[in-house]
Design a protein around this motif. Structure first.
Motif, PDB file in Angstrom:
ATOM      1  N   ASP A 163       5.328  10.859  -5.558  1.00  0.00           N
ATOM      2  CA  ASP A 163       6.482  11.717  -5.688  1.00  0.00           C
ATOM      3  C   ASP A 163       7.878  11.150  -6.544  1.00  0.00           C
ATOM      4  N   VAL A 164       8.033  12.056  -7.810  1.00  0.00           N
ATOM      5  CA  VAL A 164       9.217  11.722  -8.676  1.00  0.00           C
ATOM      6  C   VAL A 164       9.945  12.907  -8.830  1.00  0.00           C
ATOM      7  N   TRP A 165       9.988  13.604  -7.429  1.00  0.00           N
ATOM      8  CA  TRP A 165      10.991  14.797  -7.583  1.00  0.00           C
ATOM      9  C   TRP A 165      12.376  14.393  -7.508  1.00  0.00           C
ATOM     10  N   LYS A 167      -4.171  12.527  -5.791  1.00  0.00           N
ATOM     11  CA  LYS A 167      -4.260  13.782  -5.032  1.00  0.00           C
ATOM     12  C   LYS A 167      -3.144  14.944  -5.011  1.00  0.00           C
ATOM     13  N   GLU A 168      -1.994  14.311  -4.832  1.00  0.00           N
ATOM     14  CA  GLU A 168      -0.723  15.034  -4.729  1.00  0.00           C
ATOM     15  C   GLU A 168       0.236  14.339  -5.377  1.00  0.00           C
ATOM     16  N   LEU A 169       1.101  15.213  -6.314  1.00  0.00           N
ATOM     17  CA  LEU A 169       2.242  14.810  -7.098  1.00  0.00           C
ATOM     18  C   LEU A 169       3.247  15.629  -6.822  1.00  0.00           C
ATOM     19  N   TYR A 170       4.568  15.319  -6.650  1.00  0.00           N
ATOM     20  CA  TYR A 170       5.775  16.119  -6.481  1.00  0.00           C
ATOM     21  C   TYR A 170       6.748  15.807  -7.786  1.00  0.00           C
ATOM     22  N   VAL A 171       7.027  16.919  -8.379  1.00  0.00           N
ATOM     23  CA  VAL A 171       7.713  16.692  -9.649  1.00  0.00           C
ATOM     24  C   VAL A 171       8.816  17.858  -9.767  1.00  0.00           C
ATOM     25  N   SER A 172       9.825  17.668 -10.632  1.00  0.00           N
ATOM     26  CA  SER A 172      10.722  18.765 -10.663  1.00  0.00           C
ATOM     27  C   SER A 172      10.805  19.458 -12.085  1.00  0.00           C
ATOM     28  N   LEU A 228       8.385  -3.234 -12.224  1.00  0.00           N
ATOM     29  CA  LEU A 228       8.034  -4.251 -11.405  1.00  0.00           C
ATOM     30  C   LEU A 228       7.154  -3.823 -10.155  1.00  0.00           C
ATOM     31  N   ILE A 229       7.064  -2.526  -9.834  1.00  0.00           N
ATOM     32  CA  ILE A 229       6.290  -1.980  -8.878  1.00  0.00           C
ATOM     33  C   ILE A 229       4.975  -1.794  -9.487  1.00  0.00           C
ATOM     34  N   SER A 230       4.903  -1.574 -10.559  1.00  0.00           N
ATOM     35  CA  SER A 230       3.548  -1.176 -11.113  1.00  0.00           C
ATOM     36  C   SER A 230       2.606  -2.711 -11.259  1.00  0.00           C
ATOM     37  N   GLY A 231       3.138  -3.782 -10.943  1.00  0.00           N
ATOM     38  CA  GLY A 231       2.526  -5.037 -10.648  1.00  0.00           C
ATOM     39  C   GLY A 231       1.931  -5.287  -9.266  1.00  0.00           C
ATOM     40  N   PHE A 232       2.440  -4.073  -8.282  1.00  0.00           N
ATOM     41  CA  PHE A 232       1.746  -4.202  -7.046  1.00  0.00           C
ATOM     42  C   PHE A 232       0.290  -3.739  -7.034  1.00  0.00           C
ATOM     43  N   LYS A 233      -0.698  -4.728  -6.440  1.00  0.00           N
ATOM     44  CA  LYS A 233      -1.972  -3.980  -6.477  1.00  0.00           C
ATOM     45  C   LYS A 233      -2.142  -3.063  -5.073  1.00  0.00           C
ATOM     46  N   GLN A 234      -3.371  -2.311  -5.101  1.00  0.00           N
ATOM     47  CA  GLN A 234      -3.501  -1.330  -3.879  1.00  0.00           C
ATOM     48  C   GLN A 234      -2.795  -0.329  -3.465  1.00  0.00           C
ATOM     49  N   LEU A 235      -1.544  -0.084  -4.147  1.00  0.00           N
ATOM     50  CA  LEU A 235      -0.582   0.815  -3.983  1.00  0.00           C
ATOM     51  C   LEU A 235      -1.126   2.291  -3.855  1.00  0.00           C
ATOM     52  N   LYS A 236      -1.339   2.925  -2.613  1.00  0.00           N
ATOM     53  CA  LYS A 236      -1.513   4.268  -2.620  1.00  0.00           C
ATOM     54  C   LYS A 236      -0.751   5.401  -2.599  1.00  0.00           C
ATOM     55  N   SER A 237       0.517   5.039  -2.210  1.00  0.00           N
ATOM     56  CA  SER A 237       1.477   6.232  -2.072  1.00  0.00           C
ATOM     57  C   SER A 237       2.696   5.533  -2.545  1.00  0.00           C
ATOM     58  N   LEU A 238       3.523   6.249  -3.542  1.00  0.00           N
ATOM     59  CA  LEU A 238       4.615   5.799  -3.939  1.00  0.00           C
ATOM     60  C   LEU A 238       5.588   6.818  -4.215  1.00  0.00           C
ATOM     61  N   THR A 239       6.884   7.081  -3.433  1.00  0.00           N
ATOM     62  CA  THR A 239       7.834   7.992  -3.484  1.00  0.00           C
ATOM     63  C   THR A 239       8.951   7.280  -4.241  1.00  0.00           C
ATOM     64  N   LEU A 240       9.516   8.187  -5.342  1.00  0.00           N
ATOM     65  CA  LEU A 240      10.684   7.642  -6.089  1.00  0.00           C
ATOM     66  C   LEU A 240      11.816   8.733  -6.101  1.00  0.00           C
ATOM     67  N   MET A 241      12.003   9.578  -4.893  1.00  0.00           N
ATOM     68  CA  MET A 241      12.637  10.591  -4.585  1.00  0.00           C
ATOM     69  C   MET A 241      14.089  10.334  -5.010  1.00  0.00           C
ATOM     70  N   LYS A 242      14.868  11.271  -5.750  1.00  0.00           N
ATOM     71  CA  LYS A 242      16.076  11.480  -6.005  1.00  0.00           C
ATOM     72  C   LYS A 242      16.557  10.061  -6.713  1.00  0.00           C
ATOM     73  N   HIS A 243      16.180   9.714  -7.799  1.00  0.00           N
ATOM     74  CA  HIS A 243      16.603   8.633  -8.579  1.00  0.00           C
ATOM     75  C   HIS A 243      17.122   8.960  -9.791  1.00  0.00           C
ATOM     76  N   LYS A 289       0.871  -1.399   0.015  1.00  0.00           N
ATOM     77  CA  LYS A 289       0.082   0.045  -0.138  1.00  0.00           C
ATOM     78  C   LYS A 289       0.936   1.087  -0.072  1.00  0.00           C
ATOM     79  N   TYR A 290       2.149   1.049   0.379  1.00  0.00           N
ATOM     80  CA  TYR A 290       3.081   2.448   0.506  1.00  0.00           C
ATOM     81  C   TYR A 290       4.268   1.778   0.286  1.00  0.00           C
ATOM     82  N   ILE A 291       4.842   2.592  -0.654  1.00  0.00           N
ATOM     83  CA  ILE A 291       6.159   2.490  -0.872  1.00  0.00           C
ATOM     84  C   ILE A 291       6.987   3.866  -1.138  1.00  0.00           C
ATOM     85  N   TYR A 292       8.049   3.754  -0.277  1.00  0.00           N
ATOM     86  CA  TYR A 292       9.021   4.861  -0.188  1.00  0.00           C
ATOM     87  C   TYR A 292      10.493   4.759  -0.339  1.00  0.00           C
ATOM     88  N   LEU A 293      10.946   5.072  -1.672  1.00  0.00           N
ATOM     89  CA  LEU A 293      12.344   4.815  -1.897  1.00  0.00           C
ATOM     90  C   LEU A 293      12.978   6.135  -2.167  1.00  0.00           C
TER      91      LEU A 293
END
Length: 165
Positions: free
Chosen positions: A105-107, A126-131, A69-84, A53-57
């Motif tokens: 978050d893809v900042w 509802k909320e998206l962070y981007v550079s 690979l992450i796109s295969g997870f079900k019910q994911l509500k929050s995804l942070t991929l900051m600084k990649h 439900k929640y991934i913070y990377l």
């Protein structure tokens, strides 16, 4: 059943799991910051876990392949991929599959404001962070504002945020 080889090593380090019957199929959350987590790691996790439900990377070693690979997870509500730096707009079709997402978050990735038009399936976002663009800075607010307005046409229920360091 006892685990073998690389899988045994992975699950032992993940949660001191030694028997395959103890591997969870659901996780409430997965977090990794400034680590060696990479696409292979996400692949090992995704091979057994179907719901997260929640991934913070932040500052790991995942790439667009890890996002696939992450796109295969079900019910994911929050995804942070900051600084990649190896996450690019090529992964947008995979992000677009995460229709339960409410927070993204893809900042500080290579995804920019002008790329967000590809996220047409994220109706719950509802909320998206981007550079903003690399060459833009805070003094170019008019251009950034125009891009935010355009992105809001695709994501009308989403607060799109950019910020600077």
């Amino acid at each position: 059943m006892k685990l073998k080889g690389q899988e045994k090593y992975f699950w032992w380090h993940f949660g001191h799991i030694t028997d395959s019957k103890d591997i969870p199929t659901e996780l409430p959350a997965f977090t990794s910051i400034d680590s060696l987590v990479d696409d292979e790691y996400i692949g090992m996790l995704a091979a057994k876990v179907s719901v997260v439900k929640y991934i913070y990377l932040k500052e790991t070693r995942i790439t667009d392949e890890g996002v696939r690979l992450i796109s295969g997870f079900k019910q994911l509500k929050s995804l942070t991929l900051m600084k990649h730096e190896n996450i690019t707009k090529d992964c947008l079709p995979y992000l677009n599959k995460l229709t339960d997402l409410e927070y993204l978050d893809v900042w500080k990735t290579k995804i920019r404001l002008e790329d967000l038009g590809a996220l047409t399936n994220l109706k719950n976002l509802k909320e998206l962070y981007v550079s903003p663009n690399d060459e833009e800075d805070e003094s170019d607010r008019d251009t950034i504002l125009e891009k935010i307005i355009k992105a809001e046409e695709t994501l009308p229920n989403c607060a799109i945020r950019t910020y600077y360091i």
